[in-house]
Design a protein around this motif. Structure first.
Motif, PDB file in Angstrom:
ATOM      1  N   UNK A 118       0.835  -1.192   0.000  1.00 41.11           N
ATOM      2  CA  UNK A 118       0.000   0.000   0.000  1.00 41.11           C
ATOM      3  C   UNK A 118       0.878   1.254   0.000  1.00 41.11           C
ATOM      4  N   UNK A 119       1.981   1.204   0.723  1.00 35.72           N
ATOM      5  CA  UNK A 119       2.885   2.355   0.732  1.00 35.72           C
ATOM      6  C   UNK A 119       3.537   2.516  -0.643  1.00 35.72           C
ATOM      7  N   UNK A 120       3.946   1.385  -1.237  1.00 35.73           N
ATOM      8  CA  UNK A 120       4.484   1.428  -2.605  1.00 35.73           C
ATOM      9  C   UNK A 120       3.494   2.068  -3.556  1.00 35.73           C
ATOM     10  N   UNK A 121       2.261   1.577  -3.515  1.00 41.24           N
ATOM     11  CA  UNK A 121       1.235   2.050  -4.434  1.00 41.24           C
ATOM     12  C   UNK A 121       0.975   3.532  -4.251  1.00 41.24           C
ATOM     13  N   UNK A 122       0.948   3.948  -2.992  1.00 43.22           N
ATOM     14  CA  UNK A 122       0.712   5.364  -2.667  1.00 43.22           C
ATOM     15  C   UNK A 122       1.846   6.230  -3.198  1.00 43.22           C
ATOM     16  N   UNK A 123       3.076   5.784  -2.970  1.00 43.75           N
ATOM     17  CA  UNK A 123       4.226   6.558  -3.456  1.00 43.75           C
ATOM     18  C   UNK A 123       4.206   6.639  -4.978  1.00 43.75           C
ATOM     19  N   UNK A 124       3.873   5.527  -5.634  1.00 40.76           N
ATOM     20  CA  UNK A 124       3.869   5.511  -7.099  1.00 40.76           C
ATOM     21  C   UNK A 124       2.743   6.371  -7.664  1.00 40.76           C
ATOM     22  N   UNK A 125       1.606   6.362  -7.002  1.00 43.86           N
ATOM     23  CA  UNK A 125       0.458   7.089  -7.546  1.00 43.86           C
ATOM     24  C   UNK A 125       0.569   8.589  -7.286  1.00 43.86           C
ATOM     25  N   UNK A 126       1.045   8.971  -6.105  1.00 40.31           N
ATOM     26  CA  UNK A 126       0.949  10.375  -5.721  1.00 40.31           C
ATOM     27  C   UNK A 126       2.265  11.143  -5.716  1.00 40.31           C
ATOM     28  N   UNK A 127       3.342  10.476  -5.414  1.00 35.59           N
ATOM     29  CA  UNK A 127       4.629  11.168  -5.379  1.00 35.59           C
ATOM     30  C   UNK A 127       5.447  10.677  -6.553  1.00 35.59           C
ATOM     31  N   UNK A 128       5.383  11.407  -7.650  1.00 36.28           N
ATOM     32  CA  UNK A 128       6.084  10.906  -8.831  1.00 36.28           C
ATOM     33  C   UNK A 128       7.581  11.156  -8.674  1.00 36.28           C
ATOM     34  N   UNK A 129       8.205  10.283  -7.869  1.00 35.46           N
ATOM     35  CA  UNK A 129       9.624  10.448  -7.594  1.00 35.46           C
ATOM     36  C   UNK A 129      10.446  10.014  -8.798  1.00 35.46           C
ATOM     37  N   UNK A 130      11.710  10.420  -8.787  1.00 32.46           N
ATOM     38  CA  UNK A 130      12.609  10.063  -9.886  1.00 32.46           C
ATOM     39  C   UNK A 130      12.716   8.543  -9.975  1.00 32.46           C
ATOM     40  N   UNK A 131      12.599   7.994 -11.171  1.00 30.66           N
ATOM     41  CA  UNK A 131      12.748   6.563 -11.342  1.00 30.66           C
ATOM     42  C   UNK A 131      11.489   5.793 -11.003  1.00 30.66           C
ATOM     43  N   UNK A 132      10.390   6.505 -10.753  1.00 33.54           N
ATOM     44  CA  UNK A 132       9.154   5.824 -10.369  1.00 33.54           C
ATOM     45  C   UNK A 132       8.680   4.879 -11.471  1.00 33.54           C
TER      46      UNK A 132
END
Ligand SMILES: Nc1ncnc2c1ncn2[C@@H]1O[C@H](COP(=O)(O)OP(=O)(O)O)[C@@H](O)[C@H]1O
Ligand SMILES: [Mg+2]
Lengths: 302, 365
Positions: A114-128
């Protein structure tokens, strides 16, 4: 005659269109549904009645007839007396092993994904995107390829044969599909909500726990159902990465049912099988509705 | 570089989504206490610009200053802004009070301070009876009021609105529009307001920035935007029904004329800006509401006769569609007019009220 019946008696269409109960459409639809339902329900029926019969009655051979004399002994035997290998304490050992495997695996895999999914969906970090591609790729690698390398890895880190090792395996294998599930769900939530929370000064964890989580119960229920049933029903990893004392319930069931010594006790086998299937069955019954709703909610947007 | 009364200063802003350039080298100064409206059609980059100001998007180049402080690298919460979204973006699991206090709790304000700020905002917006409700149990107008309250409690210098009224029905929109105007009058802080609705823009703005394709085409007071559009795009965009255009030729000489179809419109009264050329192909623009008929014709130096094609009665007035030199030509007459389709009617206009555009560059002459 009042006006209503007057209108009805005339042949003009008026009001709701009448729907005949036995139209060809209905007969076909409900007939098909009935046949399919029987196809799935009948084996369950046979299992239940057989598990309640004594062996003499089973030898008569009429598998569809209800038990003449109901006995619960097969259930007791299956739970606490049946022998697998050297142990004769029935399925109970496997049950508790499975509980010890399933609970931490489910919690860990869902927490991480869920944390992975949240980071991928909302925080478009470098290398996402790269990270996501690798993860999705992971979902399509056939298990057979990884089994042996994983045995070696687990052996090297001294987890081979332990429950912890199996928990680790389940957690890792659950991640790709769960991450995808959560990412899609979180992307379907309105982006403006996330923006508002950022302006309100909430950080990565603040937004996750206070804004996202409270809105995401359906998808967590879906993930839990997927994981509980998947891990509970797992046989392959269970037999490979554990040893007899730590066998999960499914492996133990197999050993009871396929035991070559003595006569085949069909009633015990049936009882053992139902016992093993009880957990996922209960989960489905409790949460079937939530499951469908959650899947639908996650599928709306990509 | 930062003059003292500039509240927001945007310098050479570039923003791209991947390879798609949305904003290119944009400059904008928003004065202290000003109500600036960003107006443009959907997809022209208004929200993107607002998100850049809020710090919700990482910009590719340029600087953003708020209240004289360079906030280009600051987090949204540290920029001294509050933002109101089109979809309200209320936290659905929190009560109204929870929504209002969320930002304050994150900023670690004392309980007492939070209470007093919420009380104040609730009073200003008249949402006291709603404080214990969840957003799902509010109407659209109430939700948007709460969303404004969420910006209000933060006690910020700059309010950013992203089409806050677009999800409301027409009546509520008009009501809330006035409320926002009152709020601005009362708070006197800087507001940047994004909309695609020209009525909102005209009624609310101190200044309007007309945007097209990520650039600001014209930035001026509503009166000037309406009367002196810089180019044909702005002229067409502002005003409903929109301006009529007639293609023709500008002739210089003793008295300048606009000629089309053997007709000559004298332009002595037209305020040429003097920078563009005074002859050659041009477009004449005239707003439907500036065309006169009947007795008023004696006051204008020019008139012609057209045939009524379609009539659209709107109650207070009536819109007449006709044709001039084969192009649609609309004008407004009194709502009690008895004109019918097929009638001939004499119309005229005051050349001081028209716009003349260069036919090639579309710029106002
Ligand atoms: N997250 C994004 N990724 C890619 N393109 C985007 C994104 N957001 C907006 N755009 C594009 O940027 C342009 C401007 O969008 P936006 O600022 O939302 O327009 P407006 O608010 O004026 O309607 C549009 O063409 C849109 O497709
Ligand atoms: Mg927008």
């Amino acid at each position: 005659m009042n006006t209503k019946t007057a209108r009805l008696s005339s042949q003009q269409p008026s009001g709701p269109k009448p729907k005949p109960l036995f139209s060809r459409h209905n007969v076909f639809l409900y007939g098909t549904l009935f046949i399919v339902a029987m196809y799935y329900a009948l084996p369950l029926y046979v299992m239940i009645v057989t598990s309640l019969k004594g062996m003499p009655e089973i030898r008569v051979g009429n598998i569809f007839s209800p038990p003449m004399e109901i006995t619960f002994q097969p259930w007791v035997t299956a739970w606490s007396e049946a022998c697998t290998g050297l142990n004769c304490d029935g399925l109970s050992r496997g049950f508790w092993n499975s509980v010890k495997i399933t609970i931490p695996s489910v919690i860990l895999s869902i927490a991480i994904s869920s944390i992975n999914g949240y980071a991928l969906a909302n925080w478009r970090f470098k290398g996402a995107n790269l990270f996501f591609t690798i993860l999705i790729f992971g979902a399509f690698i056939p298990y057979q390829v990884i089994i042996y390398p994983l045995v070696i890895i687990l052996r090297e880190i001294n987890l081979y044969g332990s429950l912890a090792g199996l928990v680790l395996v389940h957690t890792i294998f659950g991640m790709p599909i769960l991450t995808l599930l959560f990412r899609n769900y979180f992307s379907s939530l309105p982006e403006e909500l996330f923006k508002a929370a950022r302006i309100d000064g909430a950080g990565f964890w603040g937004i996750f726990f206070k804004v996202m989580l409270p809105m995401s119960m359906p998808i967590f229920v879906v993930a839990m159902i997927l994981q509980i049933t998947g891990i509970w029903n797992d046989f392959l990893f269970g037999i490979i990465y554990t040893k007899p004392e730590t066998y999960p319930m499914t492996v133990q069931l197999n050993n009871i049912v396929n035991s070559v010594q003595g006569v085949k006790e069909y009633n015990v086998n049936m009882a053992a099988t139902i016992l093993t299937g009880l957990v996922p069955l209960t989960i489905y019954f409790i949460s079937g509705k939530l499951f469908v709703r959650g899947i639908a909610a996650g599928a709306v947007k990509g | 570089m930062n003059n003292m009364n500039s509240s927001i200063s945007i310098q050479n802003l570039d923003l791209a989504f991947g390879s798609v350039e949305v904003i290119n080298d944009l400059n904008l100064e928003v004065h202290d206490g000003e109500f600036l409206v960003l107006l443009g059609s959907s997809g022209c980059g208004k929200s993107t610009l607002l998100n850049c100001i809020a710090g919700l998007l990482d910009i590719n180049d340029g600087q953003i200053h708020i209240k004289g402080k360079n906030v280009t690298w600051e987090e949204p919460k540290d920029r001294g802004i509050g933002m109101v979204f089109q979809s309200y973006a209320l936290y659905p699991q929190m009560t109204v009070k929870g929504n209002l206090s969320f930002g304050l709790k994150n900023a670690k304000f004392s309980k007492k301070e939070i209470e007093s700020r919420i009380a104040h905002a609730a009073n200003v917006l008249q949402i006291e009876p709603l404080l214990k409700r969840k957003p799902a149990h509010l109407s659209g107008g109430q939700r948007q009021r709460v969303a404004i309250g969420r910006a209000l409690v933060r006690d910020v210098d700059v309010f950013l609105f992203d089409e806050p009224l677009s999800n409301l029905d027409a009546k509520l929109r008009a009501d809330l529009r006035v409320e926002i105007k009152r709020l601005h009058k009362r708070l006197q802080n800087t507001m940047v307001y994004v909309t695609h609705d020209q009525v909102e823009a005209m009624t609310l703005a101190s200044r309007i920035a007309i945007m097209r394709a990520g650039a600001i085409v014209q930035l001026d007071e509503p009166h000037n935007i309406y009367n002196k559009p810089l180019n044909r795009f702005v002229a067409e965009f502002i005003g409903s029904p929109s301006m009529n255009f007639i293609e023709g030729n500008l002739t210089d000489g003793e008295t300048p004329h606009f000629a089309f179809d053997n007709l000559q419109v004298p332009l002595q009264a037209y305020p040429f800006d003097g920078k563009g050329r005074m002859s050659g192909p041009a477009t004449l623009g005239i707003r439907p509401e500036h065309i006169v008929t009947g007795a008023a014709l004696t006051e204008v130096p020019w008139s012609t006769t057209v045939e009524v094609d379609v009539i659209e009665p709107m109650g207070s007035d009536t819109l007449i569609w006709s044709k001039i030199s084969d192009q649609d030509f609309r004008f407004r007459v009194d709502g009690q007019s008895t004109l019918r389709a097929g009638d001939s009617v004499e119309i005229g206009f005051d050349p001081a009220k028209i716009c003349v555009f260069d036919a090639e560059s579309d710029l106002r002459l």
